[in-house]
Enzyme design. Structure first.
Site, PDB file in Angstrom:
ATOM      1  N   GLU A 174       5.071   1.927  -0.641  1.00 16.64           N
ATOM      2  CA  GLU A 174       5.016   2.503  -1.981  1.00 16.64           C
ATOM      3  C   GLU A 174       5.975   3.684  -2.018  1.00 16.64           C
ATOM      4  OE1 GLU A 174       1.110   3.512  -3.303  1.00 16.64           O
ATOM      5  OE2 GLU A 174       0.499   1.432  -3.552  1.00 16.64           O
ATOM      6  N   TYR A 221      -5.017  -1.422  -6.957  1.00 16.39           N
ATOM      7  CA  TYR A 221      -5.142  -0.198  -6.161  1.00 16.39           C
ATOM      8  C   TYR A 221      -6.408   0.523  -6.605  1.00 16.39           C
ATOM      9  CZ  TYR A 221      -3.413   4.259  -4.084  1.00 16.39           C
ATOM     10  OH  TYR A 221      -3.263   5.409  -3.352  1.00 16.39           O
ATOM     11  N   ASP A 225      -1.698  13.519  -8.750  1.00 14.59           N
ATOM     12  CA  ASP A 225      -1.362  13.894  -7.375  1.00 14.59           C
ATOM     13  C   ASP A 225      -1.809  15.302  -7.041  1.00 14.59           C
ATOM     14  OD1 ASP A 225      -0.007  11.476  -6.590  1.00 14.59           O
ATOM     15  OD2 ASP A 225       1.562  12.043  -7.997  1.00 14.59           O
TER      16      ASP A 225
END
Length: 272
Positions: A49, A175, A60
């Site tokens: 990734e 995911y 994040d």
């Protein structure tokens, strides 16, 4: 069948868990990124990734935010990311590469132009954090028409109705974000992960990768007992930022090899 499907199907047949490392393109430099990708493959990465640097990476945590800041300070753009993939493809025609990032750089390039350039570069999948499935049907169709997998996130709070929508659009793998919070957070609850994966698999027939909060061989093994793939980002980036740029690829590969050994039942990783 694109490279993601080929790779994950072969791993399933061999009863092996896929190892998917995440790195940010341009951290610590574009030249280092290519070397790091190659080192990760040698260390046992099955899919890579590749993060697209962005100024406001809302999903994040601080580690990946710092990586984006270092890349943006060097003016690394989405076009540069695609160029890195193209250069990687000159020496590696088999390892899948997934771009992970946010909508803004794609919208700035133009969605159709991005998809065309991604295919030409050799991208296999795209995960856009802020393209929810309800608003991504046209984008997913553009990707699928170019044999690029649209990949979606599922969170602990995702209702079954949205999981069903993800199942309809997704290709490659899904995911699962293993905890509430941002990348690099702690408090990994493997029992809760197992429960949610069972719910996801009532709708999703694709492989399911699990990321966020996996930091060592022990946590990787705990997740591998339930998931088809283990995704590791923040802890790997900590290895990259821990020393000089010219040794980043070696540090990243050495560390990732400990996870690969644990997943393959070598090196006593379960006790780490």
């Amino acid at each position: 069948m694109n490279r993601i499907d080929t790779t994950l199907t072969a791993l399933k047949a061999g009863k092996r868990t896929a190892l998917i490392p995440y790195i940010t393109t341009g951290d610590p430099s574009l030249a280092a990124t290519l070397s790091i990708m190659e080192s990760l493959v040698r260390a046992g990465a099955d899919v890579i990734e590749l993060g697209v640097p962005f100024s406001d990476p809302m999903a994040d945590g601080p580690v990946i935010q710092r990586a984006s800041e270092r890349a943006l300070a060097q003016h690394v753009s989405l076009a540069d990311v695609l160029d890195v993939v193209a250069r990687f493809r000159r020496g590696n025609a088999t390892t899948p590469v997934v771009l992970m990032g946010y909508a803004n750089p794609i919208e700035a390039m133009g969605v159709e132009a991005f998809v065309e350039r991604a295919q030409a570069a050799g991208v296999d999948g795209v995960l856009v954090v802020d393209y929810p499935p309800e608003e991504a049907q046209a984008f997913a169709a553009l990707l699928a028409a170019r044999d690029i997998a649209p990949i979606f996130l599922v969170a602990p709070t995702t209702p079954e109705s949205r999981i069903a929508e993800v199942a309809r659009l997704a290709r490659g793998y899904v995911y699962y974000v293993s905890l509430k919070g941002v990348t690099g957070a702690g408090h990994l609850d493997t029992a809760e992960v197992a429960r949610k994966l069972a719910e996801i698999r009532r709708h999703v027939r694709l492989p399911v990768g699990v990321g966020f909060g996996i930091r060592d061989p022990h946590s990787a093994l705990a997740i591998a007992a339930h998931a088809d793939a283990v995704v590791i980002g923040s802890r790997l980036i900590q290895e990259i930022e821990a020393g000089p740029a010219n040794a980043a690829a070696a540090r990243a590969g050495t560390w990732l090899a400990t996870i690969r050994a644990a997943l393959d039942g070598r090196g006593g990783g379960a006790a780490a």
